[in-house]
Design an enzyme around this catalytic site. Sequence first.
Site, mmCIF file in Angstrom:
data_model
loop_
_atom_site.group_PDB
_atom_site.id
_atom_site.type_symbol
_atom_site.label_atom_id
_atom_site.label_comp_id
_atom_site.label_asym_id
_atom_site.label_seq_id
_atom_site.Cartn_x
_atom_site.Cartn_y
_atom_site.Cartn_z
ATOM 1 C CB SER A 1 -0.835 -0.159 1.073
ATOM 2 O OG SER A 1 -0.292 -0.295 2.450
ATOM 3 C CG HIS B 1 -0.777 -5.322 2.202
ATOM 4 N ND1 HIS B 1 -0.178 -5.310 3.309
ATOM 5 C CD2 HIS B 1 -0.864 -3.927 1.561
ATOM 6 C CE1 HIS B 1 0.215 -3.847 3.565
ATOM 7 N NE2 HIS B 1 -0.282 -3.283 2.455
ATOM 8 C CG HIS C 1 6.108 -9.035 7.695
ATOM 9 N ND1 HIS C 1 7.073 -8.325 6.962
ATOM 10 C CD2 HIS C 1 5.066 -8.234 7.913
ATOM 11 C CE1 HIS C 1 6.468 -6.959 6.884
ATOM 12 N NE2 HIS C 1 5.410 -6.986 7.594
ATOM 13 N NE ARG D 1 2.917 -3.636 12.297
ATOM 14 C CZ ARG D 1 2.557 -3.742 10.807
ATOM 15 N NH1 ARG D 1 1.882 -2.802 10.239
ATOM 16 N NH2 ARG D 1 2.866 -4.683 10.262
ATOM 17 C CG ASP E 1 -2.918 -7.883 9.086
ATOM 18 O OD1 ASP E 1 -3.511 -6.741 9.199
ATOM 19 O OD2 ASP E 1 -2.221 -8.049 8.026
HETATM 20 N N1 CMX Z 1 0.928 -19.822 5.711
HETATM 21 C C1 CMX Z 1 1.364 -20.638 4.936
HETATM 22 N N2 CMX Z 1 2.266 -20.502 4.264
HETATM 23 C C2 CMX Z 1 3.076 -19.577 4.285
HETATM 24 C C3 CMX Z 1 2.915 -18.438 5.180
HETATM 25 C C4 CMX Z 1 1.601 -18.567 5.899
HETATM 26 N N3 CMX Z 1 1.273 -17.750 7.080
HETATM 27 N N4 CMX Z 1 3.818 -17.368 5.251
HETATM 28 C C5 CMX Z 1 4.709 -17.611 4.140
HETATM 29 N N5 CMX Z 1 4.138 -18.978 3.584
HETATM 30 C C6 CMX Z 1 4.660 -19.532 2.369
HETATM 31 C C7 CMX Z 1 4.580 -18.809 1.155
HETATM 32 O O1 CMX Z 1 3.169 -18.807 0.643
HETATM 33 C C8 CMX Z 1 5.608 -19.154 0.296
HETATM 34 O O2 CMX Z 1 5.117 -20.596 -0.385
HETATM 35 P P1 CMX Z 1 5.525 -20.965 -1.635
HETATM 36 O O3 CMX Z 1 6.965 -21.308 -1.899
HETATM 37 O O4 CMX Z 1 4.901 -22.267 -2.178
HETATM 38 O O5 CMX Z 1 5.363 -19.841 -2.657
HETATM 39 C C9 CMX Z 1 6.716 -19.628 1.271
HETATM 40 O O6 CMX Z 1 6.053 -19.744 2.445
HETATM 41 C C10 CMX Z 1 7.951 -18.654 1.337
HETATM 42 O O7 CMX Z 1 7.156 -17.375 1.669
HETATM 43 P P2 CMX Z 1 8.000 -16.078 2.467
HETATM 44 O O8 CMX Z 1 9.070 -15.700 1.522
HETATM 45 O O9 CMX Z 1 8.188 -16.482 3.805
HETATM 46 O O10 CMX Z 1 7.074 -14.855 2.238
HETATM 47 P P3 CMX Z 1 6.653 -13.678 1.382
HETATM 48 O O11 CMX Z 1 7.336 -12.531 1.708
HETATM 49 O O12 CMX Z 1 6.488 -14.401 0.019
HETATM 50 O O13 CMX Z 1 4.923 -13.469 1.632
HETATM 51 C C11 CMX Z 1 3.092 -12.856 3.122
HETATM 52 C C12 CMX Z 1 4.685 -12.637 2.853
HETATM 53 C C13 CMX Z 1 2.892 -12.049 4.276
HETATM 54 C C14 CMX Z 1 2.450 -12.692 1.978
HETATM 55 C C15 CMX Z 1 3.054 -14.442 3.676
HETATM 56 O O14 CMX Z 1 3.818 -14.703 4.834
HETATM 57 C C16 CMX Z 1 1.554 -14.832 3.706
HETATM 58 O O15 CMX Z 1 0.885 -14.965 2.915
HETATM 59 N N6 CMX Z 1 1.006 -14.535 5.173
HETATM 60 C C17 CMX Z 1 -0.202 -14.667 5.560
HETATM 61 C C18 CMX Z 1 -1.083 -13.689 5.143
HETATM 62 C C19 CMX Z 1 -0.714 -12.440 5.895
HETATM 63 O O16 CMX Z 1 -0.823 -12.487 7.033
HETATM 64 N N7 CMX Z 1 -0.758 -11.383 5.262
HETATM 65 C C20 CMX Z 1 -0.419 -9.840 6.069
HETATM 66 C C21 CMX Z 1 0.937 -9.607 6.236
HETATM 67 C C22 CMX Z 1 1.056 -8.132 6.919
HETATM 68 C C23 CMX Z 1 0.541 -7.038 6.174
HETATM 69 O O17 CMX Z 1 0.838 -6.806 5.163
HETATM 70 O O18 CMX Z 1 -0.527 -6.588 6.616
#
Ligand code: CMX
Length: 386
Positions: free
Chosen positions: A191, A221, A267, A276, A322
Amino acid sequence: MNASCLVLAARHASASSTNLKDILADLIPKEQARIKTFRQQHGKTVVGQITVDMMYGGMRGMKGLVYETSVLDPDEGIRFRGYSIPECQKLLPKAKGGEEPLPEGLFWLLVTGQIPTEEQVSWLSKEWAKRAALPSHVVTMLDNFPTNLHPMSQLSAAVTALNSESNFARAYSEGISRTKYWEDHEGGNVSAHTSHLVGSALSDPYLSFAAAMNGLAGPLHGLANQEVLVWLTQLQKEVGKDVSDEKLRDYIWNTLNSGRVVPGYGHAVLRKTDPRYTCQREFALKHLPNDPMFKLVAQLYKIVPNVLLEQGKAKNPWPNVDAHSGVLLQYYGMTEMNYYTVLFGVSRALGVLAQLIWSRALGFPLERPKSMSTEGLMKFVDSKSG
Ligand code: CMX
């Protein structure tokens, strides 16, 4: 400018003024000159390396953006103008009888780098209140949306339509000087970066903020705070309220095995529990220790990280903001979960619009990174290794 420099630079103006605009008018030329000198001396210094993985991997770790208002450390979490969350909680003015800092104080800190006085916060509260009315065309538009339109879409559309009121857009069409772009202010992660990018095209602050809201509305996000509550509610429905650790583990594994993420965990930058989250957990421990949903969130905190570590994919198995915010909102009676991200959006406005003022003040140009095709990248790598 780091916090201490800004504090020093602002001291003169702030001693006599509660007017944020006067303080900025004093600060901005000093900061412009400081950065000009810095760029003259160090403009060609190499900051980092870009790897093929970074280009395919969502640009993680690539240093390519100047953002003044906050910095996110992977281990320590966020600092606003150099201040951690507990420091902000301690130092920023609070409402009478209240224990938490007022948003006006945080905005003041973000924009000036200075901890405001109570008078300054009260001045800003009045300024915001003066601008609170919505034009009737926006109210009519909102009233005409179908009730099933997600509140984030409504927020984004309403903010976009508010650009009819933009002083910046009006001044720009009248030929305002570049040095004054920051004045008509109505104001890294998806964002914040979106508003930065869209703002770099000199789209007015309403359009820039609305674009940011479209990014915040994504489930990876900001929508994650809604997703967390939906997931927790479903969990309670399926496995009951007083659930054993073992059953929770199974539920988390089911989520992962069905190809979904555990919302509220992980994250892109942080590698520890989000401060947070910690701040909200401490609040909950103080004010709602026996709330069943809070107890469930606390129980998950003990279990999810181990499951994610066992799965071995997520780089950060710890909770983000979150994972907690929705629980507090439901406790205080806000049960319409699809409005949670709207509240996140309102608070995000403080950060992204504070930065937009500085982006304009420092004359940041149109943002336009260079892209490459896979073909071009492969040729480039070949030429390097050959
Ligand atoms: N649950 C399951 N799998 C997860 C995970 C979770 N909470 N967090 C990361 N992973 C997985 C990713 O999907 C990715 O899988 P693939 O290799 O199959 O594609 C792998 O672990 C590596 O990911 P990463 O490098 O650790 O994380 P990214 O930087 O790609 O993504 C984020 C970060 C936040 C999108 C991810 O951790 C996620 O999807 N979390 C759940 C959603 C969430 O809580 N989002 C809010 C974030 C905070 C915000 O911005 O508001």
